[in-house]
Design an enzyme around this catalytic site. Sequence first.
Site, short mmCIF file in Angstrom:
data_model
loop_
_atom_site.label_atom_id
_atom_site.label_comp_id
_atom_site.label_asym_id
_atom_site.label_seq_id
_atom_site.Cartn_x
_atom_site.Cartn_y
_atom_site.Cartn_z
N LEU A 1 5.49 -33.85 28.69
CA LEU A 1 5.23 -32.63 27.94
C LEU A 1 4.96 -31.46 28.88
O LEU A 1 4.71 -31.64 30.07
CB LEU A 1 4.03 -32.86 27.02
CG LEU A 1 4.23 -33.99 25.99
CD1 LEU A 1 2.91 -34.45 25.41
CD2 LEU A 1 5.19 -33.54 24.89
N THR B 1 3.11 -32.61 34.21
CA THR B 1 2.32 -32.02 35.30
C THR B 1 1.19 -31.22 34.66
O THR B 1 1.42 -30.12 34.15
CB THR B 1 3.19 -31.10 36.18
OG1 THR B 1 4.27 -31.86 36.70
CG2 THR B 1 2.38 -30.52 37.33
N LYS C 1 0.71 -34.02 42.90
CA LYS C 1 1.85 -33.23 42.38
C LYS C 1 1.61 -31.74 42.56
O LYS C 1 2.52 -30.97 42.89
CB LYS C 1 2.08 -33.59 40.90
CG LYS C 1 3.10 -32.73 40.18
CD LYS C 1 4.50 -32.89 40.73
CE LYS C 1 5.41 -31.75 40.34
NZ LYS C 1 5.95 -31.76 39.02
N LYS D 1 2.95 -22.08 35.82
CA LYS D 1 1.92 -22.96 35.24
C LYS D 1 1.32 -23.84 36.33
O LYS D 1 0.10 -24.01 36.43
CB LYS D 1 2.56 -23.79 34.12
CG LYS D 1 1.71 -24.85 33.47
CD LYS D 1 1.97 -26.26 33.96
CE LYS D 1 3.37 -26.75 33.78
NZ LYS D 1 3.60 -28.11 34.31
P1 NAP Z 1 10.80 -28.59 28.82
O1 NAP Z 1 12.26 -28.83 28.91
O2 NAP Z 1 10.32 -27.21 28.49
O3 NAP Z 1 10.16 -29.63 27.79
C1 NAP Z 1 8.82 -29.52 27.43
C2 NAP Z 1 8.51 -30.56 26.38
O4 NAP Z 1 7.14 -30.38 25.95
C3 NAP Z 1 9.38 -30.43 25.12
O5 NAP Z 1 9.60 -31.71 24.59
C4 NAP Z 1 8.49 -29.61 24.21
O6 NAP Z 1 8.77 -29.74 22.84
C5 NAP Z 1 7.14 -30.22 24.53
N1 NAP Z 1 6.02 -29.39 24.11
C6 NAP Z 1 5.65 -28.20 24.61
N2 NAP Z 1 4.53 -27.76 23.99
C7 NAP Z 1 4.21 -28.70 23.07
C8 NAP Z 1 3.16 -28.83 22.13
N3 NAP Z 1 2.22 -27.90 22.01
N4 NAP Z 1 3.13 -29.92 21.37
C9 NAP Z 1 4.09 -30.89 21.48
N5 NAP Z 1 5.11 -30.83 22.36
C10 NAP Z 1 5.16 -29.74 23.15
O7 NAP Z 1 10.05 -28.98 30.19
P2 NAP Z 1 10.50 -29.99 31.32
O8 NAP Z 1 11.21 -29.21 32.37
O9 NAP Z 1 11.11 -31.18 30.74
O10 NAP Z 1 9.05 -30.33 31.93
C11 NAP Z 1 8.20 -31.29 31.33
C12 NAP Z 1 7.07 -31.56 32.32
O11 NAP Z 1 7.63 -32.09 33.54
C13 NAP Z 1 6.29 -30.31 32.74
O12 NAP Z 1 4.93 -30.65 32.89
C14 NAP Z 1 6.92 -29.92 34.07
O13 NAP Z 1 6.03 -29.21 34.89
C15 NAP Z 1 7.25 -31.28 34.64
N6 NAP Z 1 8.37 -31.32 35.58
C16 NAP Z 1 9.51 -30.62 35.36
C17 NAP Z 1 10.56 -30.70 36.28
C18 NAP Z 1 11.84 -29.96 36.08
O14 NAP Z 1 12.63 -29.83 37.05
N7 NAP Z 1 12.16 -29.47 34.89
C19 NAP Z 1 10.44 -31.49 37.42
C20 NAP Z 1 9.24 -32.21 37.61
C21 NAP Z 1 8.23 -32.12 36.69
P3 NAP Z 1 9.86 -28.77 22.15
O15 NAP Z 1 11.19 -29.38 22.46
O16 NAP Z 1 9.50 -28.81 20.71
O17 NAP Z 1 9.69 -27.41 22.76
#
Ligand code: NAP
Length: 294
Positions: free
Chosen positions: A71, A102, A179, A247
Site C-alpha cells: 500500500l 514503505t 528502506k 513521502k
Molecule cells: P501505487 O501504484 O500508487 O499503489 C498504491 C496502492 O495503495 C494502490 O493499491 C492504492 O489503491 C492503495 N491505497 C492508497 N491509499 C489507500 C487507502 N487509503 N486505503 C486503501 N488502499 C490505498 O504505488 P506503488 O508504486 O505500487 O507503491 C506501493 C508501495 O511500494 C509504496 O509504499 C511505495 O513507496 C513502495 N515502493 C514502490 C516502488 C515503485 O517503484 N513504484 C518501489 C519500491 C517500493 P488504489 O488503487 O485504490 O489507489
Amino acid sequence: MSDDHRRPRVAFLGLGRMGTPMARHVLTAGHDLTVWNRSPGKTEPLAAAGASVAGSPAEAAAGRDVVVLMLADPDAVEQVLFGPDGVAAGAAPNTLVVDGSTIGPDASRRMAERLREPRLRYVDAPVYGSVGPATEGTLGVLAGGAEADVAAARPLLELWGDPKQVRHVGPTGAGSAAKLVRNLTLGLALAGIGDALRLAATLELPGDVVDELIAAGPLGAAFPGVRQILAAGPPETASFTVDMLTKDLRLCLAAEPRLPLVDAARAVGEAVHADGHGPDDTRALPLLMRDAQR
Ligand code: NAP
C-alpha cells in the site's frame, strides 16, 4: 500458519504498480490467492489469472495463512488493517501479516503493536527496485520482525527477490528503517543531478558535455540510466512517482529531523508536486528541477 505442508493461502491487498506484479508471482508459484484493492477495477487482471477477489480487507484475510500488504503509505496501511472491515476484523489468530509498503519504522512498530491484541503476527518487508524488478522477481527485500516470523515469510519474500537480496535486517521496524536509508540516497542523487543540470544551464554549458560529465561522475554511478534520461527524457509511464519519493523523504525526517539535505530534497519534491508533477516518474525530477520557472 497451518501445520501441513501445503502452500500457505495468501491474501494480497494493494494492487498498484508494485502490488500487481508481486501478487502475480504468488499466484504463479501455486498459492491459493485472494486479492483486494480499494479501486476494484485493478483486481481484474489477477482475477482473470485465477485469483479470487474479496469485497473487503476483512473478507480477504478470513481463512488465510498470510496477508500481504503493498500500500501507498502509513495511513493506507492503518486503514486497511484497522478500518471498518479491516484485516484485524477478519483474520484468524496467528495469521502472518507481511507488509511490503514503505511506511517507516515508527509506523511498522505501531502496526505490529496494535496487531498483538488480535494475536496477528507482523513482518515489515519493504522492497527496493521498481516495477521492472517486481515483474522479473529481482527486487531487494528488507525484512524486520521476529526470527520465526521472518523465516515463515521467507518463501514468499523469495518470490519477489533473489534469496541473497532478501535480508532479515533486525527486529520489527528494522526493514522499514533500512528502506528509508536506501531511498534517502536515491532522493539525494536525483536532487543533486537536478542542481547540477540547473547550474550547467545557467552557465550555458553545452548539453552533451554536461550529460557526459554527470553520467560518468559520482551521481551518475548512483543513478544508472541517467545518460539515457538526459538524452531522451523520462519515461512516459511512471514506475516510482515523485510523490512516493517525497513521502519517503518525509518519513526519513520524521525519524531524524536533522537531515538538512533530505529536508531540501523534500522541499523540492513538494514544489514539484505543487507544480502538478507529483505523479511523474522520479526520473523526471532532475529535468523538472533544471526547467523550474525558467
Ligand atoms: P501505487 O501504484 O500508487 O499503489 C498504491 C496502492 O495503495 C494502490 O493499491 C492504492 O489503491 C492503495 N491505497 C492508497 N491509499 C489507500 C487507502 N487509503 N486505503 C486503501 N488502499 C490505498 O504505488 P506503488 O508504486 O505500487 O507503491 C506501493 C508501495 O511500494 C509504496 O509504499 C511505495 O513507496 C513502495 N515502493 C514502490 C516502488 C515503485 O517503484 N513504484 C518501489 C519500491 C517500493 P488504489 O488503487 O485504490 O489507489
